[in-house]
Design a protein around this motif. Sequence first.
Motif, PDB file in Angstrom:
ATOM      1  N   ILE A 183      -4.804  65.608  64.234  1.00  0.00           N
ATOM      2  CA  ILE A 183      -5.210  66.932  64.844  1.00  0.00           C
ATOM      3  C   ILE A 183      -4.245  67.907  64.353  1.00  0.00           C
ATOM      4  N   PHE A 184      -2.728  67.479  64.440  1.00  0.00           N
ATOM      5  CA  PHE A 184      -1.966  68.205  64.458  1.00  0.00           C
ATOM      6  C   PHE A 184      -0.925  68.031  62.835  1.00  0.00           C
ATOM      7  N   HIS A 185      -1.333  66.849  62.311  1.00  0.00           N
ATOM      8  CA  HIS A 185      -0.438  66.620  61.029  1.00  0.00           C
ATOM      9  C   HIS A 185      -0.589  67.668  59.781  1.00  0.00           C
ATOM     10  N   SER A 186      -1.316  68.542  59.941  1.00  0.00           N
ATOM     11  CA  SER A 186      -1.696  69.264  58.699  1.00  0.00           C
ATOM     12  C   SER A 186      -1.594  70.654  59.068  1.00  0.00           C
ATOM     13  N   TYR A 187      -0.555  71.287  59.820  1.00  0.00           N
ATOM     14  CA  TYR A 187      -0.641  72.689  60.085  1.00  0.00           C
ATOM     15  C   TYR A 187      -0.493  73.663  58.962  1.00  0.00           C
ATOM     16  N   GLY A 188      -1.448  74.388  58.560  1.00  0.00           N
ATOM     17  CA  GLY A 188      -1.649  75.242  57.457  1.00  0.00           C
ATOM     18  C   GLY A 188      -2.063  74.663  56.350  1.00  0.00           C
ATOM     19  N   ALA A 243      -2.126  70.654  54.094  1.00  0.00           N
ATOM     20  CA  ALA A 243      -1.606  69.373  53.827  1.00  0.00           C
ATOM     21  C   ALA A 243      -0.145  69.744  53.655  1.00  0.00           C
ATOM     22  N   GLY A 244       0.935  68.942  54.579  1.00  0.00           N
ATOM     23  CA  GLY A 244       2.296  69.237  54.157  1.00  0.00           C
ATOM     24  C   GLY A 244       2.770  70.028  55.397  1.00  0.00           C
ATOM     25  N   ALA A 245       1.685  70.277  56.500  1.00  0.00           N
ATOM     26  CA  ALA A 245       2.173  71.030  57.482  1.00  0.00           C
ATOM     27  C   ALA A 245       2.882  72.601  56.868  1.00  0.00           C
ATOM     28  N   THR A 246       2.282  73.207  55.984  1.00  0.00           N
ATOM     29  CA  THR A 246       2.841  74.214  55.178  1.00  0.00           C
ATOM     30  C   THR A 246       2.587  75.544  55.829  1.00  0.00           C
ATOM     31  N   ILE A 247       2.463  75.809  57.187  1.00  0.00           N
ATOM     32  CA  ILE A 247       2.291  77.048  57.900  1.00  0.00           C
ATOM     33  C   ILE A 247       3.633  77.788  57.650  1.00  0.00           C
ATOM     34  N   GLY A 248       4.510  77.320  57.847  1.00  0.00           N
ATOM     35  CA  GLY A 248       5.924  77.707  57.596  1.00  0.00           C
ATOM     36  C   GLY A 248       6.264  78.535  56.368  1.00  0.00           C
ATOM     37  N   PRO A 262      -5.627  81.752  54.175  1.00  0.00           N
ATOM     38  CA  PRO A 262      -6.242  80.387  53.995  1.00  0.00           C
ATOM     39  C   PRO A 262      -5.386  79.357  54.944  1.00  0.00           C
ATOM     40  N   ALA A 263      -3.922  79.595  54.923  1.00  0.00           N
ATOM     41  CA  ALA A 263      -3.088  78.852  55.802  1.00  0.00           C
ATOM     42  C   ALA A 263      -3.370  78.783  57.134  1.00  0.00           C
ATOM     43  N   ILE A 264      -3.619  79.879  57.722  1.00  0.00           N
ATOM     44  CA  ILE A 264      -4.034  80.001  59.131  1.00  0.00           C
ATOM     45  C   ILE A 264      -5.379  79.350  59.520  1.00  0.00           C
ATOM     46  N   PHE A 265      -6.186  78.905  58.586  1.00  0.00           N
ATOM     47  CA  PHE A 265      -7.451  78.063  58.503  1.00  0.00           C
ATOM     48  C   PHE A 265      -6.997  76.690  58.196  1.00  0.00           C
ATOM     49  N   ASN A 266      -5.935  76.274  57.938  1.00  0.00           N
ATOM     50  CA  ASN A 266      -5.596  74.848  57.484  1.00  0.00           C
ATOM     51  C   ASN A 266      -6.112  74.657  56.173  1.00  0.00           C
ATOM     52  N   ILE A 267      -5.998  75.855  55.179  1.00  0.00           N
ATOM     53  CA  ILE A 267      -6.405  75.436  53.752  1.00  0.00           C
ATOM     54  C   ILE A 267      -5.113  75.895  52.918  1.00  0.00           C
ATOM     55  N   ALA A 312       9.375  68.899  47.704  1.00  0.00           N
ATOM     56  CA  ALA A 312       8.734  67.586  48.061  1.00  0.00           C
ATOM     57  C   ALA A 312       9.377  67.105  49.347  1.00  0.00           C
ATOM     58  N   ILE A 313      10.533  67.432  49.532  1.00  0.00           N
ATOM     59  CA  ILE A 313      11.320  67.011  50.929  1.00  0.00           C
ATOM     60  C   ILE A 313      10.682  67.470  52.208  1.00  0.00           C
ATOM     61  N   PRO A 314      10.463  68.723  52.337  1.00  0.00           N
ATOM     62  CA  PRO A 314       9.729  69.092  53.428  1.00  0.00           C
ATOM     63  C   PRO A 314       8.285  69.021  53.435  1.00  0.00           C
ATOM     64  N   PHE A 315       7.913  68.663  52.453  1.00  0.00           N
ATOM     65  CA  PHE A 315       6.288  68.631  52.306  1.00  0.00           C
ATOM     66  C   PHE A 315       5.968  67.085  52.804  1.00  0.00           C
ATOM     67  N   ILE A 316       6.922  66.358  52.871  1.00  0.00           N
ATOM     68  CA  ILE A 316       6.778  64.848  53.319  1.00  0.00           C
ATOM     69  C   ILE A 316       7.138  65.004  54.925  1.00  0.00           C
ATOM     70  N   ILE A 317       8.431  65.544  55.043  1.00  0.00           N
ATOM     71  CA  ILE A 317       8.990  65.634  56.472  1.00  0.00           C
ATOM     72  C   ILE A 317       8.225  66.141  57.370  1.00  0.00           C
ATOM     73  N   CYS A 318       7.706  67.393  57.113  1.00  0.00           N
ATOM     74  CA  CYS A 318       6.949  68.423  58.362  1.00  0.00           C
ATOM     75  C   CYS A 318       5.717  67.687  58.695  1.00  0.00           C
ATOM     76  N   PRO A 319       4.937  66.901  58.086  1.00  0.00           N
ATOM     77  CA  PRO A 319       3.765  66.055  58.823  1.00  0.00           C
ATOM     78  C   PRO A 319       4.112  65.042  59.532  1.00  0.00           C
ATOM     79  N   ILE A 320       5.267  64.246  59.164  1.00  0.00           N
ATOM     80  CA  ILE A 320       5.547  63.207  59.903  1.00  0.00           C
ATOM     81  C   ILE A 320       6.234  63.749  61.244  1.00  0.00           C
TER      82      ILE A 320
END
Length: 441
Positions: A289-294, A296-301, A324-329, A346-354
């Motif tokens: 439910i929370f792993h992809s905020y914004g 894939a990669g939790a990229t809302i930030g 789109p990011a606000i709607f998780n796209i 690549a580093i934050p893209f992997i770290i943030c979802p974890i």
Amino acid sequence: MNNAVFDRLTKVLNPISQKIAGEPHIAAIAAGVVATLPFTMAGAVVSIIKSLTFLPESFRNLLNVPYNMTMGVIAVVVAFSVAYQFSQRADVDTFTSPLTSVIMFLMVAAPQSSAIFTTDFVAGKALKGQTISDVISFTYLGARGMFLAIIIALVSVEITVFCKKHHLVIKMPESVPPYVSKSFSAVIPVVLNMIIFYALSLLASSTLGLTIPQVIDKVLTPALNIVGSIWGIILLTIFAQLLWLLGLHGDNLMYAATVYPMSIQAILLNGQLAAAGKPLQYTPALTFIFHSYGGAGATIGLAFWLLFARSKQLKTMGKIGIVPAIFNINEPLTYGIPIMLNPTLAIPFIICPILSVLIAHFAWITGFMPLPSHMSGGLPLIINEFVYGGGAWQYVVVGLLIVVMSLIIYYPFFKIYDNQLLAKEKASETADDAKGQGDSL
């Protein structure tokens, strides 16, 4: 990981990815499960209203019917939608095939039986001990029957495909109207489906003493436990993010046909427990439910910081990608920045979802956040999770915490990449100016 490594991995994995994404069974499951969203959303709204204890109990009890006819029969919807999607891809009748799937599912999951009243069902009427016939059980028509519904949908359509391939159909003269001819051509596939599924049901009950849904339950429970473990979720997340970085759709390849159906099943089972006034107990895959905020990669930030970029490229992508990011796209960002094949991001893209998964998991195991029991989708960040949590304010707190985490983690990498692009843009402008001056001479 440099670009040369990315390129080599892409050449190896891209053909595999395309083959998996185009596999009709997997595609049908993914599309069929997504098609249930309107019904699960409707059931979620009813469930949230039912949970409002300040409303009269008599009114809340009236909502049991719409809840049971949405969430309570979601497996029936799955049996139809997956069969419909698969029959489209298999080029067989998209009307009869889904209906056949539904009938086979009901025959296996909810066979007609009799029941004996254990209490007086109607006040003032002595029904205790009386037997009634023509009863079907709802036990496996809801979330517990989803995987059985998927299996039956795929197998029943395959049987129809087999009949078509081997010309096991009743052919009518050309003078017969097409709709009549089509109906007759479906007779043999339907009868063959019925023989196979009913025989399997009788075989399971006579040899194992279990119904087919009960057998699926026993097989599925260990799988739910594995996927539901925090380490299983983290491992799947890492693999999915690596696929995204290679330009492949990590969510579709890792989650769509397996984890998402399991996650939906767990949440809906919690919803049934909540409706019955029982404590929730199913946790598998719920941290997705929370792993992809914004996205894939939790990229809302990252989407937020792009609005303040100095380079023209990232500034433009920020304007395009924030809504789109606000709607998780976040496909515009993944392919537009790009994030794929980008060692810097690549580093934050992997770290943030974890970290997102760990934050949510900690909130659940400590009891701070109640387990979710509702389905939601397509809503903006925070609101989406608020609905998932059945209106629990803790979901808003955890959601905001993940947003802050994403802002912090992405910022230094965003600055590095922004400066890199800014330097390239300035160098390009300088070269263009020098060329322009040379041409003027």
